[in-house]
Design an enzyme around this catalytic site. Structure first.
Site, PDB file in Angstrom:
ATOM      1  N   ASN A  95       1.741 -13.246  15.725  1.00 53.23           N
ATOM      2  CA  ASN A  95       3.121 -13.654  15.969  1.00 53.23           C
ATOM      3  C   ASN A  95       3.694 -12.940  17.190  1.00 53.23           C
ATOM      4  O   ASN A  95       4.398 -13.543  18.009  1.00 53.23           O
ATOM      5  CB  ASN A  95       3.979 -13.360  14.732  1.00 53.23           C
ATOM      6  N   HIS A 105      -0.612 -11.129   7.720  1.00 56.29           N
ATOM      7  CA  HIS A 105       0.121 -11.212   6.449  1.00 56.29           C
ATOM      8  C   HIS A 105      -0.254 -10.066   5.518  1.00 56.29           C
ATOM      9  O   HIS A 105      -0.365 -10.247   4.316  1.00 56.29           O
ATOM     10  CB  HIS A 105      -0.084 -12.569   5.773  1.00 56.29           C
ATOM     11  N   TYR A 129      -5.176 -16.647  12.693  1.00 55.23           N
ATOM     12  CA  TYR A 129      -4.201 -15.824  13.402  1.00 55.23           C
ATOM     13  C   TYR A 129      -4.874 -14.976  14.480  1.00 55.23           C
ATOM     14  O   TYR A 129      -4.312 -14.772  15.564  1.00 55.23           O
ATOM     15  CB  TYR A 129      -3.446 -14.934  12.421  1.00 55.23           C
TER      16      TYR A 129
END
Length: 748
Positions: A179, A237, A246
């Site tokens: 992210n 996560h 990811y």
């Protein structure tokens, strides 16, 4: 260099990354990607509602249906804008196309994505999905956006993705892992589109997390939570093994941002870049089999119909080639060799038949360069303790094992994805051979989710998963590796709810994988099974006495196993209903061959043993069954062990002894005797043991080498003490000599 010149150079770099730059459209090598881009853009333009009536740009993406459809609409506009900006397409420089793009962007800004709106639904669409598409579209359109429009669009981006440091909706959340990297690339493109030095500096600094002193830097190793670990693992996560999802997003975003800013006043110079550079070979390469990025590290992304292992592998190839642009040597050279090998062996989804213009340009440059050798895939045994994953690789085949523990989730199911992933982390095994379509071609919607290879499961029906990242209660998951060649992997299965319990081990050898299970106990009134294989294939299995062979796959040695050939039909929408990833309703069908052990209803202390022989012929499988070159020495709840002529490998669930090896605490052990030497490898997959002493019943009178955590007392019955505490599941090694004099520096 003046700042104005720097901005011009950055936009040229950005256009090169997005369109391929100054390629010759008449070169036949670009005919395919240009045609694909033109066709895609033409299709989107043809289906677009004129003028975006009532805020509807495309009938299949109603904009009042949620933020996912807004992101999807921006994605389509970016595709059209790419065609418009790419020389050689049917849309290149077309004023009508540009006008329609601007009109559509106005509709989206005025009603669905502006600085006055609150975030609703999934934050990701607002803060990453949409600004990623919009920022790149602004770069592509350039001067076709007047100053007022550009200011408005960039203002919307600044509202929802002002930087990569914080979650806009929840500013107390510091962004991490993929992210953070994705947001940094957005801020970089936004800085180029708006000619903002501050934004470009922010994009650079956010990668290193300058604001918080490097705490969330993507260029540092994680010790908990998200990011790359020193052992090669990647977690997102907090607890999910996510290298191929990811982790891949992070690799792509970092490669893109490094390439964008390379040579500019905002170039990324953080020496921690080597964390990402090292990850190419240490974290990704072990999980790429002939261009396929293995599902064992893709989590819920494996259930996305449009994102198969081959598509993910394509993304990894593109990222590695792009990273090579700005990477120093020897990284750049090795990256190009790796990528060339993946492209040449990736026949399931030929890279150049799906690459866009920029990808084609970078790939052809490598493929045509005779000085660049095609790198072979890594060969060896690889343990990733921080994400409970193991992969064993030999020429022509790979065998991956998905484990789980109280540290690492057995599955993640959120946002309507991975609805039937109940057992994917319970020891599921993935055998990759020359059959490259095994897992990527409709496997997940058609396979029996209660019969995944390698798992021991109960037959009770399960409800669809929803918003869950389940971590079981067991501490033991992981293994040990010897000489980078042999391995032990083990997991204590603690079934979800009232599911079965078992102790499971895999012994990974040169040409075989031996699987043992013991202590299998059920208590919920249902039958319990252990699945040897559940293979999608049209081949006819040959069943012998205690063995079986699957053409194109290999052999299986398994006394008392059952078999089944069945044709199964499913729908992708049954396993993935995500806003932007939901699968199709259309049924898909595949034929399966399954082998399994039936342990009966509520078994007590049941067991199994089987051998997988990847790539073996029918005759070699039959001979293996008869000659038994690998022998099972123990298969109890206390110890599981096998031996070959040179090797003893064991999982000690408690202190005990087997085949001349005695330990005083639980551990995973490999002992190999060859050429007058004794090679040892020991690990604590449970992370609960401070120290273990291993005693051998045959002499070793000298020490050749040993880790600094290992102390050796040579002699007739040599004793080796390993300090395991704090080692986080990693392997400790020593090499002893049978005849050499004692080396006191290693003695206790």
């Amino acid at each position: 260099m003046s700042q104005a010149a720097a901005f011009e150079g950055l936009r040229a770099t950005a256009l090169g990354l997005l369109t391929g730059g100054d390629v010759d459209p008449s070169d036949p090598v670009y005919a395919g990607p240009l045609a694909r881009l033109s066709e895609a853009a033409d299709g989107r333009l043809a289906s677009m509602s004129p003028g975006g009536g009532h805020g509807l740009l495309w009938p299949d993406l109603p904009l009042d249906g949620g933020p996912g459809n807004v992101t999807g609409s921006y994605g389509r506009l970016r595709r059209i804008a790419t065609a418009w900006a790419t020389p050689g397409t049917a849309q290149h420089g077309d004023d009508t196309v540009a006008s329609r793009l601007v009109d559509a962007l106005d509709v989206l800004y005025e009603r669905h994505y502006n600085e006055r709106l609150p975030e609703t639904g999934n934050w990701w669409f607002w803060e990453i999905g949409t600004p990623a598409q919009l920022s790149r579209t602004c770069v592509l359109l350039g001067d076709r956006l007047d100053a007022a429009r550009l200011e408005a669009y960039l203002g919307a981006i600044d509202r929802f993705c002002p930087d990569a440091d914080r979650r806009t909706r929840h500013p107390e959340v510091s962004e991490s892992g993929a992210n953070r990297a994705d947001k940094a690339s957005i801020v970089a493109f936004r800085g180029i589109a708006g000619r903002s030095a501050d934004k470009l500096a922010l994009a650079r600094d956010c990668l290193s997390d300058v604001r918080d002193g490097g705490r969330g830097s993507v260029f540092g190793y994680a010790e908990s939570g998200d990011g790359f670990y020193r052992d090669g693992s990647f977690i997102q996560h907090e607890c999910v093994a996510y290298t191929g999802s990811y982790g891949l997003s992070l690799l792509i975003a970092v490669a893109e941002t490094l390439a964008l800013l390379d040579g500019s006043p905002w170039e990324v110079t953080d020496p921690g870049r080597r964390v990402v550079l090292d990850a190419v070979e240490g974290s990704f390469a072990p999980f790429v089999h002939d261009g396929l990025l293995m599902d064992t590290v893709r989590g819920r992304a494996a259930t996305r119909q449009a994102f198969s292992d081959a598509v993910a592998g394509h993304g990894a190839i593109g990222a590695v080639l792009l990273l090579a642009r700005s990477a120093p040597e020897p990284y750049a050279g090795r990256f190009r060799e790796l990528a060339k090998g993946w492209i040449e062996r990736g026949t399931n989804r030929p890279y150049l038949e799906h690459a866009d213009v920029p990808e084609t340009r970078r790939a052809v440059a490598v493929l045509d360069d005779k000085a660049i050798e095609a790198g072979a895939g890594p060969v060896g045994h690889f343990v990733f303790p921080s994400m409970d994953r193991v992969v064993h690789r030999r020429p022509g085949w790979s065998f991956a094992i998905s484990l789980s523990s109280r540290r690492v989730a057995a599955y993640e199911a959120i946002n309507g994805e991975n609805l039937h992933g109940w057992y994917t982390g319970d020891g599921m095994t993935y055998l990759y051979t020359s059959d490259l379509g095994q897992f990527g071609e409709d496997f997940w919607p058609t396979v029996d989710p209660y019969r995944l290879p390698g798992t021991t499961v109960g037959a009770s029906e399960r409800e669809d998963l929803s918003f869950s990242a389940y971590r079981p209660a067991n501490a033991w998951a992981g293994g040990a590796v010897l000489d980078g060649r042999y391995g032990v992997a083990a997991m204590e299965l603690a079934g979800d709810g009232a599911g079965p319990r078992a102790r499971k081990s895999w012994f990974c050898l040169d040409t075989a994988v031996v699987a043992l299970g013991s202590g299998i106990t059920g208590s919920d009134g249902h039958a319990v099974e252990t699945v040897v294989e559940n293979r999608a294939t049209d081949a006819e299995p040959y069943l012998g006495d205690g063995w079986a062979h699957l053409p194109g796959v290999g052999g299986y040695v398994m006394e008392g196993a059952m078999s089944l050939v069945e044709t199964r039909t499913g729908r992708w929408c049954e396993i993935n209903r995500g806003d932007d990833t939901g699968g199709a309703f259309d049924p898909v069908t595949r034929r399966y061959v399954a082998f399994w052990f039936d342990h009966g209803v509520d078994p007590e202390n049941a067991s199994y043993a089987y051998v997988v022989l990847p790539g073996a012929s029918r005759e070699r499988t039959r001979r293996f069954r008869g000659s038994r070159p690998v022998r099972v020495m123990a298969n109890t709840p206390l110890v599981q062990a096998v031996r070959t002529r040179e090797l003893v490998a064991a999982t000690f669930w408690a202190a005990g002894a087997v085949e001349g090896v005695t330990v005083d605490a639980p551990c995973a052990v490999l002992v190999r005797r060859a050429g007058g030497r004794v090679f040892l490898a020991v690990a604590d997959p449970s992370r609960t043991v401070d120290a273990v002493t291993l005693t051998l019943d045959r002499p070793a009178r000298g020490v050749v080498s040993a880790d600094d955590t290992v102390s050796v007392r040579p002699g007739r019955r040599p004793a080796v003490t390993i300090e395991l505490g704090g080692s986080l599941g990693r392997t400790h090694t020593a090499e002893l000599s049978v005849n050499a004099p004692r080396s006191p520096q290693y003695g206790r």
